[in-house]
Design a protein around this motif. Sequence first.
Motif, PDB file in Angstrom:
ATOM      1  N   PRO A 180      75.164  39.543 -46.502  1.00  0.00           N
ATOM      2  CA  PRO A 180      75.296  40.561 -47.548  1.00  0.00           C
ATOM      3  C   PRO A 180      74.771  41.932 -47.123  1.00  0.00           C
ATOM      4  CG  PRO A 180      74.413  38.527 -48.466  1.00  0.00           C
ATOM      5  CD  PRO A 180      74.383  38.379 -46.980  1.00  0.00           C
ATOM      6  N   LYS A 181      74.089  41.979 -45.966  1.00  0.00           N
ATOM      7  CA  LYS A 181      73.565  43.255 -45.472  1.00  0.00           C
ATOM      8  C   LYS A 181      74.534  43.952 -44.523  1.00  0.00           C
ATOM      9  CE  LYS A 181      68.661  42.147 -45.914  1.00  0.00           C
ATOM     10  NZ  LYS A 181      68.076  40.859 -45.651  1.00  0.00           N
ATOM     11  N   SER A 182      75.735  43.407 -44.364  1.00  0.00           N
ATOM     12  CA  SER A 182      76.709  44.023 -43.453  1.00  0.00           C
ATOM     13  C   SER A 182      77.078  45.419 -43.961  1.00  0.00           C
ATOM     14  CB  SER A 182      77.968  43.162 -43.359  1.00  0.00           C
ATOM     15  OG  SER A 182      78.758  43.307 -44.533  1.00  0.00           O
ATOM     16  N   ALA A 183      77.562  46.249 -43.045  1.00  0.00           N
ATOM     17  CA  ALA A 183      77.907  47.640 -43.397  1.00  0.00           C
ATOM     18  C   ALA A 183      78.927  47.697 -44.531  1.00  0.00           C
ATOM     19  CB  ALA A 183      78.432  48.375 -42.157  1.00  0.00           C
ATOM     20  N   LYS A 184      79.986  46.840 -44.455  1.00  0.00           N
ATOM     21  CA  LYS A 184      81.020  46.857 -45.498  1.00  0.00           C
ATOM     22  C   LYS A 184      80.465  46.392 -46.834  1.00  0.00           C
ATOM     23  CE  LYS A 184      84.535  44.675 -43.458  1.00  0.00           C
ATOM     24  NZ  LYS A 184      84.383  44.779 -42.003  1.00  0.00           N
ATOM     25  N   ALA A 185      79.694  45.313 -46.810  1.00  0.00           N
ATOM     26  CA  ALA A 185      79.123  44.786 -48.061  1.00  0.00           C
ATOM     27  C   ALA A 185      78.226  45.829 -48.716  1.00  0.00           C
ATOM     28  CB  ALA A 185      78.338  43.501 -47.780  1.00  0.00           C
ATOM     29  N   GLN A 186      77.412  46.485 -47.906  1.00  0.00           N
ATOM     30  CA  GLN A 186      76.495  47.497 -48.434  1.00  0.00           C
ATOM     31  C   GLN A 186      77.264  48.699 -48.978  1.00  0.00           C
ATOM     32  OE1 GLN A 186      72.656  47.499 -48.215  1.00  0.00           O
ATOM     33  NE2 GLN A 186      73.409  45.415 -48.453  1.00  0.00           N
ATOM     34  N   ASP A 187      78.268  49.139 -48.236  1.00  0.00           N
ATOM     35  CA  ASP A 187      79.055  50.302 -48.649  1.00  0.00           C
ATOM     36  C   ASP A 187      79.756  50.031 -49.986  1.00  0.00           C
ATOM     37  OD1 ASP A 187      81.773  51.843 -48.743  1.00  0.00           O
ATOM     38  OD2 ASP A 187      80.593  52.953 -47.281  1.00  0.00           O
ATOM     39  N   ILE A 188      80.451  48.897 -50.073  1.00  0.00           N
ATOM     40  CA  ILE A 188      81.182  48.578 -51.301  1.00  0.00           C
ATOM     41  C   ILE A 188      80.218  48.290 -52.445  1.00  0.00           C
ATOM     42  CG2 ILE A 188      82.759  46.884 -52.344  1.00  0.00           C
ATOM     43  CD1 ILE A 188      84.189  46.819 -49.563  1.00  0.00           C
ATOM     44  N   GLY A 189      79.112  47.618 -52.133  1.00  0.00           N
ATOM     45  CA  GLY A 189      78.091  47.356 -53.146  1.00  0.00           C
ATOM     46  C   GLY A 189      77.528  48.637 -53.736  1.00  0.00           C
ATOM     47  N   ASP A 190      77.262  49.621 -52.874  1.00  0.00           N
ATOM     48  CA  ASP A 190      76.736  50.919 -53.333  1.00  0.00           C
ATOM     49  C   ASP A 190      77.744  51.630 -54.240  1.00  0.00           C
ATOM     50  OD1 ASP A 190      74.428  50.518 -51.915  1.00  0.00           O
ATOM     51  OD2 ASP A 190      74.944  51.861 -50.253  1.00  0.00           O
TER      52      ASP A 190
END
Length: 211
Positions: A13-23
């Motif tokens: 869940p800390k991947s760049a895509k997960a973080q970007d979309i989560g934000d």
Amino acid sequence: MDYIYLHGFASSPKSAKAQDIGDRFTQIQTKLKIPDLNAGDFSQLTITRQIAQVAAEFSNDSTPVTLIGSSLGGLTAAHLGQQNLQVQRLVLLAPAFGFLSYWLPKLGDEEVQRWQQEKSLTIYHYGEERTIPLSYDFVTDAAQYQEKLLQRPISTLILHGKKDEVIPIEASRDFARLRPWVQLVELDSDHALGNVMEEIWQAIRLFCQLP
């Protein structure tokens, strides 16, 4: 509508895509669940386990679900959508269609045979930044998840890079060609899709009718 993001293989869940979309979901004040599909035991990972884990996140009150899946998470999301009528929308980022046919040849016949004999193979896990043994059960389990089984006409958006070096864009083209309910957007990017996150977000926002 519930929204759930499924990260990719050997990711987190800390991947760049997960973080970007989560934000971005946070900015529009919409909840996005991002379960850790490693489940504390990457060595015993299977697609079947991922499907069961994500299905357990669904509300009991039949609230419709949108799944956003990256790579192997995209493949898992597609099969979840086939099996579960609560899933009403799919967003697949470089989904890993046919991934065994692309991945195993890269390992080489000898490596695959050794994996089969020794029952585990060490894999570099990007989320944990270390190598972790993965059971051969992952391969035998994955072999049953064939794209030909995915026939439920579920509203689907695929975003795939034309320079994808892991899962060729042809895999998504072939999938979309036979399914009129699938919209494929081809992007000028590779498997990571890191340079097109703004385009991806705008496409997700439009497709999911987000604020």
